[in-house]
Motif scaffolding. Structure first.
Motif, mmCIF file in Angstrom:
data_model
loop_
_atom_site.group_PDB
_atom_site.id
_atom_site.type_symbol
_atom_site.label_atom_id
_atom_site.label_comp_id
_atom_site.label_asym_id
_atom_site.label_seq_id
_atom_site.Cartn_x
_atom_site.Cartn_y
_atom_site.Cartn_z
ATOM 1 N N TYR A 1 0.622 -1.247 -0.252
ATOM 2 C CA TYR A 1 0.037 -0.009 0.351
ATOM 3 C C TYR A 1 1.620 1.049 0.016
ATOM 4 O O TYR A 1 0.833 2.425 -0.016
ATOM 5 C CB TYR A 1 -1.005 0.186 1.285
ATOM 6 C CG TYR A 1 -2.533 -0.852 1.179
ATOM 7 C CD1 TYR A 1 -3.292 -0.820 0.234
ATOM 8 C CD2 TYR A 1 -1.943 -2.208 1.998
ATOM 9 C CE1 TYR A 1 -4.154 -1.575 0.119
ATOM 10 C CE2 TYR A 1 -2.783 -3.340 1.276
ATOM 11 C CZ TYR A 1 -3.869 -2.813 0.565
ATOM 12 O OH TYR A 1 -5.243 -4.121 0.235
ATOM 13 N N HIS A 2 1.796 1.390 0.151
ATOM 14 C CA HIS A 2 2.736 2.255 -0.368
ATOM 15 C C HIS A 2 4.472 2.157 -0.537
ATOM 16 O O HIS A 2 5.426 1.915 -0.190
ATOM 17 C CB HIS A 2 3.433 2.935 1.342
ATOM 18 C CG HIS A 2 2.408 3.121 2.402
ATOM 19 N ND1 HIS A 2 1.146 4.429 2.333
ATOM 20 C CD2 HIS A 2 2.294 2.293 3.507
ATOM 21 C CE1 HIS A 2 0.489 4.468 3.324
ATOM 22 N NE2 HIS A 2 0.993 3.212 3.488
ATOM 23 N N PRO A 3 4.069 1.483 -1.556
ATOM 24 C CA PRO A 3 5.699 1.269 -2.896
ATOM 25 C C PRO A 3 5.722 2.137 -3.093
ATOM 26 O O PRO A 3 6.386 2.504 -4.486
ATOM 27 C CB PRO A 3 4.439 0.367 -3.910
ATOM 28 C CG PRO A 3 3.042 1.541 -4.364
ATOM 29 C CD PRO A 3 2.847 2.335 -2.893
ATOM 30 N N ASP A 4 6.725 2.232 -2.394
ATOM 31 C CA ASP A 4 7.777 3.515 -3.260
ATOM 32 C C ASP A 4 8.968 2.112 -3.904
ATOM 33 O O ASP A 4 8.364 1.036 -3.765
ATOM 34 C CB ASP A 4 8.768 4.004 -1.408
ATOM 35 C CG ASP A 4 9.189 3.484 -0.780
ATOM 36 O OD1 ASP A 4 9.328 2.616 -0.421
ATOM 37 O OD2 ASP A 4 9.272 4.185 1.070
ATOM 38 N N GLU A 5 10.653 3.141 -4.303
ATOM 39 C CA GLU A 5 10.567 2.466 -4.649
ATOM 40 C C GLU A 5 11.649 1.218 -3.813
ATOM 41 O O GLU A 5 11.845 -0.254 -3.895
ATOM 42 C CB GLU A 5 12.382 2.826 -5.357
ATOM 43 C CG GLU A 5 13.248 1.831 -6.445
ATOM 44 C CD GLU A 5 14.668 2.792 -6.325
ATOM 45 O OE1 GLU A 5 15.559 2.398 -7.381
ATOM 46 O OE2 GLU A 5 14.601 4.473 -6.537
ATOM 47 N N TYR B 1 -0.468 -14.551 3.329
ATOM 48 C CA TYR B 1 -1.360 -12.966 3.851
ATOM 49 C C TYR B 1 -0.467 -12.921 2.653
ATOM 50 O O TYR B 1 -1.496 -11.310 1.805
ATOM 51 C CB TYR B 1 -0.331 -12.391 4.492
ATOM 52 C CG TYR B 1 -0.248 -10.940 5.410
ATOM 53 C CD1 TYR B 1 -1.993 -11.093 5.869
ATOM 54 C CD2 TYR B 1 -0.038 -9.902 4.874
ATOM 55 C CE1 TYR B 1 -2.141 -9.815 6.119
ATOM 56 C CE2 TYR B 1 0.601 -8.690 5.183
ATOM 57 C CZ TYR B 1 -1.609 -8.501 5.866
ATOM 58 O OH TYR B 1 -2.021 -7.646 6.718
ATOM 59 N N LEU B 2 0.867 -12.497 1.705
ATOM 60 C CA LEU B 2 1.268 -11.440 0.503
ATOM 61 C C LEU B 2 -0.286 -11.613 -0.740
ATOM 62 O O LEU B 2 -0.118 -10.383 -1.136
ATOM 63 C CB LEU B 2 2.563 -11.197 0.051
ATOM 64 C CG LEU B 2 3.170 -10.962 -1.156
ATOM 65 C CD1 LEU B 2 2.933 -9.436 -1.213
ATOM 66 C CD2 LEU B 2 4.703 -11.909 -1.160
ATOM 67 N N ILE B 3 -0.277 -13.024 -1.114
ATOM 68 C CA ILE B 3 -1.448 -13.243 -2.004
ATOM 69 C C ILE B 3 -2.499 -12.158 -1.729
ATOM 70 O O ILE B 3 -2.806 -11.922 -2.434
ATOM 71 C CB ILE B 3 -0.613 -14.554 -1.932
ATOM 72 C CG1 ILE B 3 0.123 -14.711 -3.101
ATOM 73 C CG2 ILE B 3 -2.434 -14.778 -3.334
ATOM 74 C CD1 ILE B 3 0.861 -14.990 -4.052
ATOM 75 N N GLU B 4 -2.937 -12.569 -0.626
ATOM 76 C CA GLU B 4 -3.924 -11.868 -0.019
ATOM 77 C C GLU B 4 -4.558 -10.343 -0.296
ATOM 78 O O GLU B 4 -5.432 -9.643 -0.560
ATOM 79 C CB GLU B 4 -4.318 -12.571 1.572
ATOM 80 C CG GLU B 4 -4.171 -14.255 1.416
ATOM 81 C CD GLU B 4 -4.950 -14.624 3.042
ATOM 82 O OE1 GLU B 4 -4.887 -13.550 3.882
ATOM 83 O OE2 GLU B 4 -5.183 -15.984 3.099
ATOM 84 N N THR B 5 -2.767 -9.949 -0.106
ATOM 85 C CA THR B 5 -3.030 -7.944 0.334
ATOM 86 C C THR B 5 -2.762 -7.809 -0.997
ATOM 87 O O THR B 5 -3.095 -6.581 -0.685
ATOM 88 C CB THR B 5 -1.896 -7.735 1.255
ATOM 89 O OG1 THR B 5 -2.203 -9.090 2.668
ATOM 90 C CG2 THR B 5 -1.839 -6.407 2.225
ATOM 91 N N LEU B 6 -2.863 -8.337 -2.052
ATOM 92 C CA LEU B 6 -1.925 -7.619 -2.989
ATOM 93 C C LEU B 6 -3.158 -6.781 -3.423
ATOM 94 O O LEU B 6 -4.258 -7.525 -3.698
ATOM 95 C CB LEU B 6 -1.509 -8.570 -4.321
ATOM 96 C CG LEU B 6 -0.119 -9.686 -4.445
ATOM 97 C CD1 LEU B 6 -0.323 -10.894 -4.843
ATOM 98 C CD2 LEU B 6 0.443 -7.975 -4.580
#
Length: 646
Positions: A463-467, A495-500
């Protein structure tokens, strides 16, 4: 008559030119008397557009071919084209036979309806020489017209690009053949030989089992009592199966002497005998070990499992030493053997993916063994040691920066955690795995934390995809478990897959680094620059582009080739594109490794630069083909993720 390069004179005819006055005489003298009475346009009309791939052309495109083409004639034995020549034409055989030669070896033959010199037209000059083995007539389509057709008619173009895939696949087959040849020539002394361990004939079954455990072997040599005349006693062999059958099945007391249990009809082979012969002997006699001798002396025992392990080109030996390591010094010594193993594997022609798989398995076992030596049992039970990036994908060969982390079970606390993780990172540096400049190691708090902490980090990366967040997300998506409780990593990845996010904007930003570096290949497939960074220009955009597509589809695969196959199954790639990407990646990894080994860098991946002038012609062709595939793949990624909109 027109002369080109070093080839003999050729007669070029075209509907656009007046017919030469001596046409009939030339055809008669060149072995084509039937053509002396035919007009040039008649020869063109004889060309069939039912032959692949010309049957894929539209009527307008066929007219374009007819208008642009010329005809050339070569008598039997004439050199049509040398590898270093730039012909500027696609050669389509109308009559006769042309062979492509490398020295005296025939690489290919082309008859009526077949075309050649495609590789040169696509920017990769060949090393072969084309010779007319019969009186030959060829239709010549200019390079510019050919390239226009490949660009405007994809079905026509993909037929020729398939040749790139076939050349890469043929190279892999030749490497596999060299691998088997190396095994056929190997000697017994090159395999792992268990040292000879002796017990007396009066040794009890219980003591024999203890001796096997102490020597970590599955067999012992039994020495009988000396003869009355002082002659040495006979020597037999006793296996763990002999002891098991005698004590468990037959009920013999554990105090029974082993002399009567041993076999004295031993089969032995000399240490310099062929290893393949040992396999034949074991198969023929139905045995799992042979005694190895040198001269008159017994030097040890060759086990079948170690012989079969040699089929993996000595990786089994290193694995055994890793398993038997009892302290850091033993483990460091086992780790030091991996670079030599890599060099031997590559020198024996083992395919690059097999090398990567072997080295990945060995590296992970070293990491796991090191963690087991340092961590108390409760830490092992309540944590998961992970490797990330190329190590997680199973694509790292030479040692590179550490990318590892530790996931702790929520609520668990280890009082000595800081000192244990510091020792782990320090030991890996001593083993030759460099410190990660970005601090992606277990000795940093960011990468050693509870599962809840990883979940919070993943939420922030999405949700905060900076570099920095995108880099962390990318390498964590590649993470693989090494030691401890693997379910902790499974929970974090779930959790990563669910949060994408389902927002296309997220995946477009994530995929954008695919275009960060220029691919050093020009318009006509010429290599750009005297020194090329193969990782930035080729490997990274392919790996990250595939990773972006895999993440978008929520795939669980880690390895790039496995992801390519999964994406093909989902219809993201067709079979041709999937094969191209796979072969291109393997070819680039192979070239990078070869140059590092040639430079003496058998320990650490010091850089990723390739100098084209250090490559032979075949290797330059492979590099050009691979980078051309990467360039087209970047266009695919640009279109798929709408990157031109950002």
């Amino acid at each position: 008559m027109v002369s080109r390069g070093s080839a003999p004179p050729r007669l070029w005819l075209s509907p656009r030119r007046p017919k030469a006055a001596n046409l009939g005489a030339f055809f008669l003298g060149s072995g084509f008397p039937d053509l002396q009475r035919r007009r040039c346009s008649d020869v063109f009309e004889a060309f069939s557009f039912t032959i692949a791939p010309f049957d894929r052309l539209t009527p307008a495109e066929r007219d374009q071919v007819m208008a642009a083409s010329d005809i050339a004639v070569w008598p039997k034995g004439a050199t049509v084209l040398r590898g270093e020549e730039a012909s500027g034409h696609l050669h389509i055989v109308l009559k006769g036979l042309v062979q492509e030669l490398s020295g005296t070896e025939v690489l290919a033959a082309y008859g009526p309806g077949e075309s050649f010199d495609v590789k040169a037209l696509l920017g990769s000059p060949g090393a072969g020489t084309f010779v007319a083995r019969e009186d030959t007539v060829c239709q010549l389509l200019p390079q510019e017209s050919f390239l226009d057709l490949t660009r405007t008619n994809p079905r026509f173009g993909v037929w020729f690009h398939q040749e790139m895939i076939d050349r890469l696949r043929d190279l892999a087959v030749r490497q596999a053949n060299r691998e088997m040849t190396s095994f056929m020539m190997a000697r017994i002394r090159q395999a792992y030989i268990h040292p000879a361990a002796y017990v007396g004939a009066d040794c009890s079954a219980r003591d024999a089992v203890a001796a096997m455990k102490a020597t970590r072997s599955t067999s012992l040599l039994v020495r009988g009592e000396p003869g009355a005349d002082g002659a040495p006693g006979r020597v037999g062999i006793l296996s763990d199966r002999d002891l098991r059958d005698a004590v468990i099945l037959d009920g013999a007391p554990v105090t029974s002497p082993v002399g009567p249990l041993a076999s004295y009809s031993m089969i032995s082979l000399d240490i310099d005998d062929f290893l393949f012969n040992a396999l034949v002997v074991m198969t023929k006699h139905g045995i799992r070990r042979v005694v190895v001798t040198e001269g008159e002396a017994i030097v040890g025992i060759l086990e079948q499992v170690d012989l079969l392990g040699f089929l993996s080109n000595n990786s089994h030996i290193v694995a055994i030493r890793v398993e038997r390591a009892s302290d850091l010094a033993d483990l460091r010594a086992a780790s030091a053997e991996i670079p030599t193993l890599i060099q031997a594997l590559h020198g024996n022609g083992v395919k690059i993916r097999f090398i990567a798989e072997m080295v990945t398995a060995l590296n992970r076992r070293i990491f796991a063994k090191l963690f087991e030596l340092l961590a108390p049992p409760d830490l092992l039970a309540n944590s998961c040691l992970i490797v990330m990036g190329s190590e997680g994908r199973g694509e790292q060969i030479l040692k590179t920066d550490q990318d590892n982390g530790l996931i702790l079970r929520d609520g668990y606390a280890c009082p000595d955690l800081e000192s244990i993780t510091a020792e782990f990172s320090r030991s890996l540096i001593e083993f030759g795995y460099p410190q990660c400049p970005g601090g992606i190691m277990v000795n940093t708090p960011e990468w050693t934390r509870p599962l809840a902490g990883y979940r919070a980090a993943i939420h922030g990366w999405v949700y905060h995809p900076d570099e920095a967040a995108q880099l962390n997300l990318a390498i964590f998506y590649d993470a693989a478990p090494v030691a401890g409780d693997a379910t902790l990593l499974d929970q974090a990845r779930d959790y990563l897959i669910e949060t994408l996010s389902a927002n296309d904007m997220f995946f477009s930003h994530f995929a954008r680094p695919t275009l960060s570096f220029d691919t050093p290949i020009g318009l006509f497939s010429h290599l750009k620059g005297e020194e090329l960074d193969i990782k930035k220009g080729g490997i990274f955009p392919l790996v990250h582009g595939v990773r972006s597509l895999a993440l978008e589809k929520r795939l669980q695969e880690r390895n790039t080739i496995d992801r390519i196959r999964a994406l093909q199954d989902l219809g993201v790639f067709d079979a041709t594109m999937a094969t191209e990407l796979t072969e291109a990646l393997l070819a680039m990894l192979e070239l990078r490794l070869k140059l590092r080994l040639a430079a003496g860098d058998i320990g650490t991946q010091t850089d990723n630069f390739i100098r084209p002038d250090q490559l032979n012609r075949l290797e330059r062709d492979l590099l050009k083909d691979s980078l051309s595939i990467v360039k087209r793949f970047k266009e695919f990624i640009t279109y798929h993720f709408h990157l031109k909109m950002f």
